[in-house]
Enzyme design. Structure first.
Site, mmCIF file in Angstrom:
data_model
loop_
_atom_site.group_PDB
_atom_site.id
_atom_site.type_symbol
_atom_site.label_atom_id
_atom_site.label_comp_id
_atom_site.label_asym_id
_atom_site.label_seq_id
_atom_site.Cartn_x
_atom_site.Cartn_y
_atom_site.Cartn_z
ATOM 1 C CG ASP A 1 -1.969 -1.080 1.173
ATOM 2 O OD1 ASP A 1 -2.246 -1.544 0.047
ATOM 3 O OD2 ASP A 1 -2.490 -1.468 2.244
ATOM 4 N N GLY B 1 2.210 3.047 -2.238
ATOM 5 C CA GLY B 1 3.364 3.184 -3.129
ATOM 6 C C GLY B 1 4.659 2.619 -2.603
ATOM 7 C CE LYS B 2 5.269 3.280 3.584
ATOM 8 N NZ LYS B 2 5.109 3.013 5.029
ATOM 9 C CE LYS C 1 24.337 0.392 -10.492
ATOM 10 N NZ LYS C 1 24.530 1.859 -10.511
ATOM 11 C CD GLU D 1 6.127 8.198 1.376
ATOM 12 O OE1 GLU D 1 7.227 7.805 1.808
ATOM 13 O OE2 GLU D 1 5.047 7.855 1.891
ATOM 14 C CB VAL D 2 9.892 14.946 0.343
ATOM 15 C CG1 VAL D 2 11.066 15.881 0.645
ATOM 16 C CG2 VAL D 2 9.901 14.562 -1.132
ATOM 17 C CG LEU D 3 7.461 16.573 4.997
ATOM 18 C CD1 LEU D 3 6.085 16.849 5.584
ATOM 19 C CD2 LEU D 3 8.449 17.637 5.468
ATOM 20 N NE ARG D 4 6.684 7.666 5.378
ATOM 21 C CZ ARG D 4 6.044 6.893 6.253
ATOM 22 N NH1 ARG D 4 5.078 7.392 6.995
ATOM 23 N NH2 ARG D 4 6.346 5.626 6.380
ATOM 24 C CG ASP E 1 24.656 24.456 3.644
ATOM 25 O OD1 ASP E 1 25.464 25.362 3.900
ATOM 26 O OD2 ASP E 1 24.261 24.194 2.488
ATOM 27 C CD GLU F 1 25.090 28.788 5.474
ATOM 28 O OE1 GLU F 1 26.116 29.209 4.913
ATOM 29 O OE2 GLU F 1 24.264 28.062 4.891
#
Length: 586
Positions: free
Chosen positions: A2, A4-5, A27, A217-220, A241, A296
């Site tokens: 489920d 998209g994993k 790979k 997903e980016v946050l995770r 940075d 920064e």
């Protein structure tokens, strides 16, 4: 699966041997929507290597039979941060990439001796292009293999902890390398797997990709990356940075921030990125309350270092980025007699109440090719010929050594609640930094640190090294970085004198190039006997020994510069003094 994993299950072998042996090459193969077959490195790869003349990195399975076990607990959070900004690869005097082992055995003891209680490690997250200084990350979960193995990095951190040194990671979540075969770019064949689609996903100055912080997903991915470095490698926090680039849709490009609130609160703010920074700080401090985060940010965003519960972003510190620019400006554009004392004090003290700053006279930014270290701005070509103690002082070397000490001490004492120095600059490292690249015929000549210069008794670099060490150790004893902001009682433009008090100490600076002052009256809040505890004019610091350290200075109830007491001192030209009231209990 489920959401998209994807999961791959490989059954165990009948002989119960390891299914994927340690060191295997792996790979990820993806068939894109268009039917294209893509060969990729896992975004979560723990170790990637590049062999021989290969252009791209390979994903190497890292599962050693005897993984490193940490022996030492994390040190307590320092009350005053004294940060040694470090790059493992350039930490040797040899023209090569140094190793984690070299840093552990040779540089950590030096950092401890110098009195720094924190290391900020740069260029650890794997980056395919060495000359990017680690700021074009390709594998976010992999410790750079060019310096050694993950276990050797763990040993480095553990050894630092055994010395009571806090270790911060320079984390790059503001952008990512454009590499696709060994990076995140075009991972699934589209621009928008981890990054914004179209122009918004590209940083025009850095030639890199920009994360879409509104994606779950980016946050995770990014938050798990934060936790990974804290738990797997036992880092004590992060220096984030490129925070300015994250905070605004314009990324700070072409902006001249004046401090007006209209610049900070409006549609130009990237609220998704700001929310991510709040989440990251919340995660760090909820998992490990003693962890440290540093932003920064050149813009001066209000509340960046305020608690999240008060509507802030939750950072512990921000870098005071105006201070090094001020010193470079003074050295490049003004004669010594034209330095404005009020402007120096304003730059050093211009920070928001209750938002802690890391002050620094120079960092890696100032040392990069195209610029020069403070020592090189001060002494330039004479550093090649006149740094021997067997030759008399020349006016250039004398001025350079005295101002180098004064600039660093006033920045340390007046500029913030923490202090940062880039490796080697404590002893006035000559020249600049330049990594091997096509433009310099792949030379390592400027990608190294010549620590042997400070160890040579016949060279004057040792004087600057000694001063830096004693300055840090006096701060450790007296704690001015954790004390309230200093009270500046004098900034005299004609006499070039700056006087202030902090942590019960009296700081006196005479920046005048030629005038010394006998029986100069300085104000203080304390009545009693004072002694000199640090004198930049002392012989061990390359000074002229014009002050008698056995002298007792007595303050009297004579009001001066709106201070209730005052005392008379002799202040030679180009000298910094710290006096301590010895009648007070330590």
């Amino acid at each position: 699966m489920d959401f998209g994993k994807w999961e791959l299950y490989i059954p165990p072998k009948q002989n119960r041997s390891v299914v994927i042996p340690h060191g295997s090459k792996l790979k990820v193969v993806i068939r894109s929507k268009s039917g294209e077959i893509l060969y990729r490195i896992s975004p979560w790869a723990k170790y990637v290597t590049r062999e021989g003349g290969n252009v791209n990195y390979d994903w190497t399975h890292w599962d050693p039979e005897n993984p490193y076990k940490f022996k030492h607990s994390k040190p307590k959070k320092p009350r005053g941060l004294r940060i040694y900004e470090s790059h493992v690869g350039i930490s040797s005097y040899e023209g090569k990439i140094a190793s984690y082992k070299h840093f552990t055995c040779n540089v950590l003891p030096r950092i401890k001796d110098l009195g720094y209680n924190c290391i900020q490690l740069m260029a650890i997250m794997e980056h395919a292009y060495y000359a990017s200084f680690g700021y074009q990350v390709t594998s976010f979960f992999a410790a750079s293999s060019r310096y050694g193995t993950p276990e050797e990095l763990k040993e480095l951190v553990d050894t630092a902890h055994s010395m009571g040194i806090t270790v911060l990671l320079d984390v790059v979540h503001s952008h990512a390398s454009k590499n696709s075969e060994d990076g995140l770019n075009m991972f699934d064949g589209t621009e928008s797997c981890y990054f914004h689609y179209g122009p918004r996903g590209h940083h025009t100055l850095w030639d890199s990709r920009l994360f879409i912080y509104s994606s779950w997903e980016v946050l995770r991915f990014l938050l798990s990356n934060i936790r990974w470095w804290l738990e797997e490698y036992s880092f004590d926090g992060f220096r984030f940075d490129g925070v300015t680039s994250m905070l605004y849709h314009h990324h700070g490009i072409g902006q001249n921030f004046s401090g007006g609130y209209h610049e900070y609160f409006g549609l130009q703010v990237d609220e998704d990125a700001l929310t991510y920074l709040m989440l990251a700080n919340h995660l760090v401090h909820i998992l490990y309350p003693d962890s440290i985060t540093i932003a920064e940010d050149v813009s001066g965003m209000p509340a960046l270092c305020s608690p999240i519960s008060q509507g802030g972003a939750g950072f512990d510190y921000r870098l005071a980025m105006a201070i090094p620019d001020k010193w470079i400006q003074l050295l490049k554009e003004f004669k010594d007699e034209d330095w404005n004392m009020g402007n120096i004090v304003y730059t050093l003290t211009n920070r928001r109440y209750l938002e802690k700053c890391i002050a620094y006279a120079e960092s890696h930014d100032q040392a990069l090719v195209g610029d020069k270290s403070l020592a090189f701005w001060l002494m330039d070509a004479e550093m090649y010929t006149n740094m021997s103690v067997l030759t008399p002082f020349t006016p250039v070397i004398d001025r350079g050594i005295q101002l180098h000490k004064m600039i660093r001490l006033i920045t340390h004492a007046l500029g913030g609640e923490g202090y940062l120095n880039f490796m080697g600059n404590e002893f006035g490292h000559p020249e600049w930094l330049d990594f091997p690249r096509k433009g310099n015929n792949e030379s390592y000549h400027y990608a190294r640190r010549q620590f042997h210069l400070a160890d040579d008794d016949l060279l004057r670099y040792k004087f600057l090294n000694n001063f830096d060490r004693d300055m840090n150790k006096l701060e450790e004893r007296c704690g001015w970085l954790s004390a309230p902001q200093a009270h500046v009682s004098e900034k005299h433009e004609t006499n070039k004198i700056i006087v202030f008090e902090r942590a019960g100490l009296l700081f006196v600076f005479n920046f005048h190039p030629s005038k010394s002052y006998t029986d100069y009256r300085v104000g203080t809040a304390l009545l009693g006997k004072f002694k000199i505890v640090l004198d930049s004019d002392a012989a061990e610091y390359g000074g002229h020994q014009r002050l008698d350290h056995n002298t007792d200075f007595f303050s009297e109830p004579f009001e001066h510069n709106e201070r209730p007491y005052s005392l008379l001192v002799y202040i030679p030209n180009r000298v910094a003094l710290i006096l301590q009231n010895v009648d007070l209990p330590n």
